[in-house]
Design a protein around this motif. Sequence first.
Motif, short mmCIF file in Angstrom:
data_model
loop_
_atom_site.label_atom_id
_atom_site.label_comp_id
_atom_site.label_asym_id
_atom_site.label_seq_id
_atom_site.Cartn_x
_atom_site.Cartn_y
_atom_site.Cartn_z
N ASN A 321 1.08 -1.21 -0.04
CA ASN A 321 0.08 0.07 -0.06
C ASN A 321 0.73 1.51 0.00
O ASN A 321 0.38 2.25 0.54
CB ASN A 321 -1.08 -0.05 1.16
N PHE A 322 2.02 1.16 -0.57
CA PHE A 322 2.82 2.42 -0.93
C PHE A 322 3.55 2.39 -2.23
O PHE A 322 3.68 1.19 -2.75
CB PHE A 322 3.78 2.68 0.30
N THR A 323 3.70 3.51 -2.78
CA THR A 323 4.68 3.67 -4.08
C THR A 323 5.98 3.54 -3.64
O THR A 323 6.58 4.40 -2.69
CB THR A 323 4.01 4.75 -4.90
N LEU A 324 6.91 3.06 -4.55
CA LEU A 324 8.22 3.39 -4.52
C LEU A 324 8.61 4.58 -4.40
O LEU A 324 9.50 4.96 -3.55
CB LEU A 324 8.90 2.55 -5.67
N GLU A 325 8.08 5.49 -5.08
CA GLU A 325 8.58 6.93 -5.09
C GLU A 325 8.26 7.66 -3.91
O GLU A 325 9.25 8.32 -3.33
CB GLU A 325 8.02 7.40 -6.20
N GLY A 326 7.05 7.43 -3.42
CA GLY A 326 6.56 8.13 -2.05
C GLY A 326 7.30 7.34 -0.81
O GLY A 326 7.81 8.35 -0.13
N MET A 327 7.86 6.19 -0.97
CA MET A 327 8.75 5.52 0.29
C MET A 327 9.79 6.15 0.12
O MET A 327 10.52 6.54 1.17
CB MET A 327 8.54 4.08 0.51
N ARG A 328 10.63 6.34 -1.21
CA ARG A 328 11.78 6.60 -1.18
C ARG A 328 12.24 7.98 -0.65
O ARG A 328 13.06 8.28 -0.12
CB ARG A 328 12.33 6.41 -2.87
N ASP A 329 11.31 8.88 -1.21
CA ASP A 329 11.25 10.48 -1.00
C ASP A 329 11.07 10.58 0.62
O ASP A 329 11.51 11.21 1.21
CB ASP A 329 10.21 11.04 -1.64
N LEU A 330 10.23 9.76 1.28
CA LEU A 330 9.99 9.80 2.70
C LEU A 330 11.40 9.46 3.49
O LEU A 330 11.80 10.19 4.47
CB LEU A 330 8.82 8.98 3.02
N ILE A 331 11.90 8.40 3.16
CA ILE A 331 13.30 7.77 3.77
C ILE A 331 14.26 8.90 3.48
O ILE A 331 15.26 9.31 4.44
CB ILE A 331 13.68 6.69 3.12
N LYS A 332 14.28 9.37 2.22
CA LYS A 332 15.27 10.59 2.13
C LYS A 332 14.92 11.92 3.04
O LYS A 332 16.18 12.27 3.60
CB LYS A 332 15.20 11.14 0.64
N LEU A 333 13.91 12.05 3.30
CA LEU A 333 13.68 13.46 4.13
C LEU A 333 13.97 13.05 5.43
O LEU A 333 14.60 13.49 6.23
CB LEU A 333 12.11 13.54 4.11
N THR A 334 13.73 11.57 5.84
CA THR A 334 14.12 11.24 7.40
C THR A 334 15.65 11.38 7.45
O THR A 334 15.88 11.83 8.54
CB THR A 334 13.72 9.91 7.50
N LEU A 335 16.36 10.73 6.61
CA LEU A 335 17.95 11.17 6.57
C LEU A 335 18.13 12.44 6.84
O LEU A 335 19.21 12.98 7.46
CB LEU A 335 18.48 10.23 5.43
N GLN A 336 17.71 13.29 5.86
CA GLN A 336 17.91 14.94 5.94
C GLN A 336 17.59 15.49 7.19
O GLN A 336 18.39 16.09 7.71
CB GLN A 336 17.01 15.45 4.92
N CYS A 337 16.56 15.06 7.76
CA CYS A 337 16.21 15.56 9.32
C CYS A 337 17.34 15.06 10.46
O CYS A 337 17.37 15.63 11.36
CB CYS A 337 14.73 15.19 9.63
N MET A 338 17.97 13.74 10.19
CA MET A 338 18.80 13.40 11.10
C MET A 338 20.23 13.58 10.74
O MET A 338 21.31 12.93 11.42
CB MET A 338 18.66 11.80 11.36
N SER A 339 20.54 14.51 9.73
CA SER A 339 21.79 14.69 9.36
C SER A 339 22.74 15.50 10.35
O SER A 339 22.35 16.12 11.17
CB SER A 339 21.73 15.73 8.00
#
Length: 384
Positions: A321-339
């Motif tokens: 129930n998720f798209t590859l694009e959506g999950m990929r971008d959410l993980i990228k944002l997660t990593l940016q927030c914890m940079s």
Amino acid sequence: MSKQTTTIVGGAAGAIALIAVVIGLVWFCKFHCKKSSNNNSETGSSDPSALVDWNRRGASSSGAAPPPPFGPVGARQFTMQELEQATKQFNDSNLIGYGSFGSVYKGFLHDGTVVAIKRRAGAHRKEFAAEVASLSEIRHRNLVTLLGYCQESGSQMLVFEYLPNGSVCNHLYGTRKDPPTKLEFKQRLSIALGAAKGLCHLHGLTPPMLHKNFKTANVLVDENFIAKVADAGVQKLLEKIEEAGPSRSSSVNVFQDPEIGISEAASQMSDVYSFGVFLLELVTGQEALRNDILVSNESLVQWVESRLSINNFVDHRLAGNFTLEGMRDLIKLTLQCMSFPGKRRPKMERVVIELERIQERDMALTTVMGEGTATITLASQLFS
């Protein structure tokens, strides 16, 4: 000019003047009614006289109704008697949890309003009442509303609006009584966006307010699963009323920005780091405290890459129930927030914009293509 003509002209002039007065009155009423209605904005400001009247009635034993979450701004001073009656003398059956401010009770006010009451031991302090009055003025649809307070019998209490669906923790991990809720990807995106808007509002105040204790347990959801950030300003309140500064728990706080231990100064970027850990829990479906990355020397990016390569990162309950694009971008944002360093992290305003973009894109893709990829199988798909 004849007498008859003079009478006609005079009558016409009088009629015109009367019409002008009526039009003026209508315009005046319309303008001021519109202005009054516009005061009920997202921050919930309204007629202060209503608050004065409500506070005066609320101090009596009549059990006057508190203002709605976005009604009159101001902190009502409750009596100990009112809150004891609301919680059955603070009976354990009404105890619903513990937080940084102390025990949390579910209470039913005399008029039927349901509230959450946080109670701790503490002497009467002027700073307490003053700070609560300031915090109660902060209103936003994604922040839990502080309704009032009480200082009596060696106790300090905060009275908040009650959210029936509890914290996001309850839904991700379950409770002693209830199993976890299957939160779909769209729901998790919506919750993340609501929490981000709450933090963004705090950071946008003048002067900006830091949360300092943002975590998954402090993100609550109402009956419509709209996310609201709890305990906004409570850490600041504790710092003001405690002689030795805020109480510190001996347990590890995985949501705390590691840079605070170095600089001893929290910042907006510290809240962003905490929000990143929150996103990490939404993606993995696991408590951050249990993730081995937090006790290892491996970089976060390397850890995520290794987990993605063996399909052991994204919550398995999200399969299908998720798209590859959506999950990929959410993980990228997660990593940016914890940079690291913290200055590389995005501001909460930017986080809100990015989450809105991810949500809109995910909705568009699922509308056209249906529900997307079940899992992310290659780390290269994320880090390419």
